[in-house]
Design a protein around this motif. Structure first.
Motif, PDB file in Angstrom:
ATOM      1  N   VAL A 145       2.043   5.481  66.601  1.00 54.74           N
ATOM      2  CA  VAL A 145       2.991   4.899  67.554  1.00 54.74           C
ATOM      3  C   VAL A 145       3.010   3.392  67.372  1.00 54.74           C
ATOM      4  CG1 VAL A 145       3.691   4.720  69.984  1.00 54.74           C
ATOM      5  CG2 VAL A 145       2.518   6.774  69.173  1.00 54.74           C
ATOM      6  N   GLU A 146       2.040   2.704  67.970  1.00 53.60           N
ATOM      7  CA  GLU A 146       2.004   1.247  67.851  1.00 53.60           C
ATOM      8  C   GLU A 146       1.518   0.758  66.485  1.00 53.60           C
ATOM      9  OE1 GLU A 146       1.869   2.163  72.189  1.00 53.60           O
ATOM     10  OE2 GLU A 146       0.667   2.820  70.488  1.00 53.60           O
ATOM     11  N   TYR A 147       0.862   1.636  65.747  1.00 56.47           N
ATOM     12  CA  TYR A 147       0.442   1.272  64.391  1.00 56.47           C
ATOM     13  C   TYR A 147       0.386   2.522  63.524  1.00 56.47           C
ATOM     14  CZ  TYR A 147      -4.325   2.923  65.458  1.00 56.47           C
ATOM     15  OH  TYR A 147      -5.417   3.682  65.796  1.00 56.47           O
ATOM     16  N   LEU A 148       0.396   2.309  62.221  1.00 59.50           N
ATOM     17  CA  LEU A 148       0.331   3.397  61.254  1.00 59.50           C
ATOM     18  C   LEU A 148      -0.976   3.313  60.479  1.00 59.50           C
ATOM     19  CD1 LEU A 148       3.956   3.047  59.801  1.00 59.50           C
ATOM     20  CD2 LEU A 148       3.210   4.516  61.697  1.00 59.50           C
ATOM     21  N   VAL A 149      -1.461   4.446  60.048  1.00 62.10           N
ATOM     22  CA  VAL A 149      -2.664   4.503  59.219  1.00 62.10           C
ATOM     23  C   VAL A 149      -2.250   4.991  57.836  1.00 62.10           C
ATOM     24  CG1 VAL A 149      -4.980   5.442  58.942  1.00 62.10           C
ATOM     25  CG2 VAL A 149      -4.069   5.037  61.244  1.00 62.10           C
ATOM     26  N   LEU A 150      -2.547   4.204  56.815  1.00 56.99           N
ATOM     27  CA  LEU A 150      -2.206   4.601  55.462  1.00 56.99           C
ATOM     28  C   LEU A 150      -3.008   5.831  55.053  1.00 56.99           C
ATOM     29  CD1 LEU A 150      -2.104   1.147  53.639  1.00 56.99           C
ATOM     30  CD2 LEU A 150      -0.167   2.517  54.393  1.00 56.99           C
ATOM     31  N   PRO A 151      -2.423   6.730  54.268  1.00 47.42           N
ATOM     32  CA  PRO A 151      -3.152   7.914  53.826  1.00 47.42           C
ATOM     33  C   PRO A 151      -4.391   7.567  53.009  1.00 47.42           C
ATOM     34  CG  PRO A 151      -0.836   7.982  53.097  1.00 47.42           C
ATOM     35  CD  PRO A 151      -1.040   6.700  53.806  1.00 47.42           C
ATOM     36  N   ALA A 152      -4.304   6.475  52.264  1.00 50.70           N
ATOM     37  CA  ALA A 152      -5.458   6.012  51.477  1.00 50.70           C
ATOM     38  C   ALA A 152      -5.578   4.502  51.645  1.00 50.70           C
ATOM     39  CB  ALA A 152      -5.280   6.366  50.003  1.00 50.70           C
ATOM     40  N   ALA A 153      -6.792   4.034  51.918  1.00 50.32           N
ATOM     41  CA  ALA A 153      -7.013   2.604  52.097  1.00 50.32           C
ATOM     42  C   ALA A 153      -6.750   1.866  50.794  1.00 50.32           C
ATOM     43  CB  ALA A 153      -8.450   2.354  52.571  1.00 50.32           C
ATOM     44  N   GLN A 154      -6.132   0.695  50.898  1.00 50.49           N
ATOM     45  CA  GLN A 154      -5.851  -0.144  49.735  1.00 50.49           C
ATOM     46  C   GLN A 154      -6.978  -1.153  49.530  1.00 50.49           C
ATOM     47  OE1 GLN A 154      -3.136   0.414  47.653  1.00 50.49           O
ATOM     48  NE2 GLN A 154      -3.094   2.236  48.973  1.00 50.49           N
ATOM     49  N   PRO A 155      -7.265  -1.513  48.298  1.00 50.20           N
ATOM     50  CA  PRO A 155      -8.360  -2.462  48.038  1.00 50.20           C
ATOM     51  C   PRO A 155      -8.051  -3.849  48.594  1.00 50.20           C
ATOM     52  CG  PRO A 155      -7.101  -2.046  46.036  1.00 50.20           C
ATOM     53  CD  PRO A 155      -6.613  -1.065  47.053  1.00 50.20           C
ATOM     54  N   THR A 156      -9.058  -4.498  49.114  1.00 47.32           N
ATOM     55  CA  THR A 156      -8.935  -5.873  49.610  1.00 47.32           C
ATOM     56  C   THR A 156     -10.067  -6.697  49.009  1.00 47.32           C
ATOM     57  OG1 THR A 156     -10.310  -5.469  51.576  1.00 47.32           O
ATOM     58  CG2 THR A 156      -7.943  -5.058  51.795  1.00 47.32           C
ATOM     59  N   ASP A 157      -9.905  -8.008  49.053  1.00 49.56           N
ATOM     60  CA  ASP A 157     -10.952  -8.889  48.497  1.00 49.56           C
ATOM     61  C   ASP A 157     -11.344  -9.959  49.503  1.00 49.56           C
ATOM     62  OD1 ASP A 157      -8.645 -10.347  48.478  1.00 49.56           O
ATOM     63  OD2 ASP A 157      -8.708 -10.859  46.348  1.00 49.56           O
ATOM     64  N   ALA A 158     -11.507  -9.533  50.767  1.00 46.29           N
ATOM     65  CA  ALA A 158     -11.818 -10.474  51.840  1.00 46.29           C
ATOM     66  C   ALA A 158     -13.304 -10.547  52.158  1.00 46.29           C
ATOM     67  CB  ALA A 158     -11.039 -10.092  53.104  1.00 46.29           C
ATOM     68  N   GLY A 159     -14.127  -9.830  51.419  1.00 38.48           N
ATOM     69  CA  GLY A 159     -15.562  -9.863  51.699  1.00 38.48           C
ATOM     70  C   GLY A 159     -15.887  -9.275  53.052  1.00 38.48           C
ATOM     71  N   ASP A 160     -16.690 -10.007  53.829  1.00 41.07           N
ATOM     72  CA  ASP A 160     -17.060  -9.548  55.167  1.00 41.07           C
ATOM     73  C   ASP A 160     -15.942  -9.786  56.183  1.00 41.07           C
ATOM     74  OD1 ASP A 160     -19.541  -8.750  54.269  1.00 41.07           O
ATOM     75  OD2 ASP A 160     -20.486 -10.687  54.728  1.00 41.07           O
ATOM     76  N   LYS A 161     -14.936 -10.532  55.803  1.00 41.66           N
ATOM     77  CA  LYS A 161     -13.821 -10.804  56.710  1.00 41.66           C
ATOM     78  C   LYS A 161     -12.788  -9.685  56.608  1.00 41.66           C
ATOM     79  CE  LYS A 161     -14.476 -15.790  56.148  1.00 41.66           C
ATOM     80  NZ  LYS A 161     -13.844 -17.076  55.731  1.00 41.66           N
ATOM     81  N   VAL A 162     -11.793  -9.751  57.461  1.00 40.79           N
ATOM     82  CA  VAL A 162     -10.730  -8.752  57.478  1.00 40.79           C
ATOM     83  C   VAL A 162      -9.481  -9.348  56.832  1.00 40.79           C
ATOM     84  CG1 VAL A 162      -9.214  -7.336  58.924  1.00 40.79           C
ATOM     85  CG2 VAL A 162     -11.620  -7.630  59.556  1.00 40.79           C
ATOM     86  N   GLU A 163      -8.959  -8.651  55.859  1.00 48.06           N
ATOM     87  CA  GLU A 163      -7.731  -9.115  55.203  1.00 48.06           C
ATOM     88  C   GLU A 163      -6.516  -8.720  56.043  1.00 48.06           C
ATOM     89  OE1 GLU A 163      -7.233  -8.889  50.828  1.00 48.06           O
ATOM     90  OE2 GLU A 163      -5.447  -7.690  51.299  1.00 48.06           O
ATOM     91  N   VAL A 164      -5.673  -9.711  56.329  1.00 45.38           N
ATOM     92  CA  VAL A 164      -4.429  -9.485  57.061  1.00 45.38           C
ATOM     93  C   VAL A 164      -3.292  -9.981  56.174  1.00 45.38           C
ATOM     94  CG1 VAL A 164      -3.065 -10.053  59.107  1.00 45.38           C
ATOM     95  CG2 VAL A 164      -5.551  -9.734  59.307  1.00 45.38           C
TER      96      VAL A 164
END
Length: 223
Positions: A31-50
């Motif tokens: 509803v307010e957000y979607l969940v991807l079927p498979a997580a995509q790679p990120t390179d943010a380390g311990d932080k959260v990539e937005v």
């Protein structure tokens, strides 16, 4: 049988009420957000990539930009923020190339808002290479250096990567914000659980609330 029927009707009504009171303060997947079927790679380390998927021509992206910028500043070291300029058709390609040229030159933060202003306040279409070159020159950027970078392999590679990322995330509308390589939301999605129409500015604030929730959730996912 009558009692069972009444119970079933009551449960259905309760489910309907629950759906109508969905809120960006307690967002629901799908509803307010979607969940991807498979997580995509990120390179943010311990932080959260937005990551924001946007386009310069888009009026909703233009309206969302100052609100989003303030939210990013407030998040500080909690996140790693990125932008992806989406593709659409031949008219948008010069704007997409403009974005990645500014990024390659290290001028994005200085000129990002100015591009929005040029398109939405000064009504410059920036839909041809020459129009982009003229704007850059008038904005104070060295014309020859800008054109060399604009036509470079490096910028072309960045555009290719952007298009691939857009496809990987299934982006077909914008602005759209991806959080932690797994979750997607937008001002449109953030208001989906509500029945009353509101101004776009209110939808933007609701999106920020959902984004706060998703950043916290993505951070918890890392533990």
């Amino acid at each position: 049988m009558r009692l069972l029927r009444r119970l079933l009707i009551a449960c259905a009504l309760l489910g309907f009420v629950s759906a109508t009171v969905a809120s960006p303060n307690a967002p629901t997947a799908g509803v307010e957000y979607l969940v991807l079927p498979a997580a995509q790679p990120t390179d943010a380390g311990d932080k959260v990539e937005v990551t924001e998927f946007f386009a310069y021509y888009c009026p909703h992206c233009n309206a969302f930009e100052p609100v989003l910028a303030a939210w990013v500043k407030k998040q500080g070291a909690n996140i790693v923020f990125k932008r992806v300029h989406v593709t659409r058709d031949m008219n948008v390609l010069p704007q997409q190339r403009l974005f990645y040229t500014l990024e390659a030159l290290g001028l994005l933060e200085q000129y990002h808002a100015k591009v929005f202003a040029a398109m939405h306040e000064s009504r410059l279409p920036l839909n041809t290479d020459e129009a982009v070159f003229d704007w850059a020159s008038k904005a104070g950027i060295d014309r020859a250096r800008f054109i060399d970078t604009y036509r470079s392999y490096g910028v072309q590679a960045r555009m290719y990567q952007a298009n691939a990322k857009m496809q990987a995330y299934g982006i077909n509308q914008w602005p759209m914000v991806a959080v932690g390589g797994r979750y997607l939301t937008s001002p449109y999605h953030a208001h989906l659980g509500q029945t009353e129409p509101v101004a776009e500015s209110q939808m933007q604030q609701e999106a920020l609330q959902v984004m706060d929730y998703l950043v916290a959730r993505a951070k918890a996912d890392k533990k």
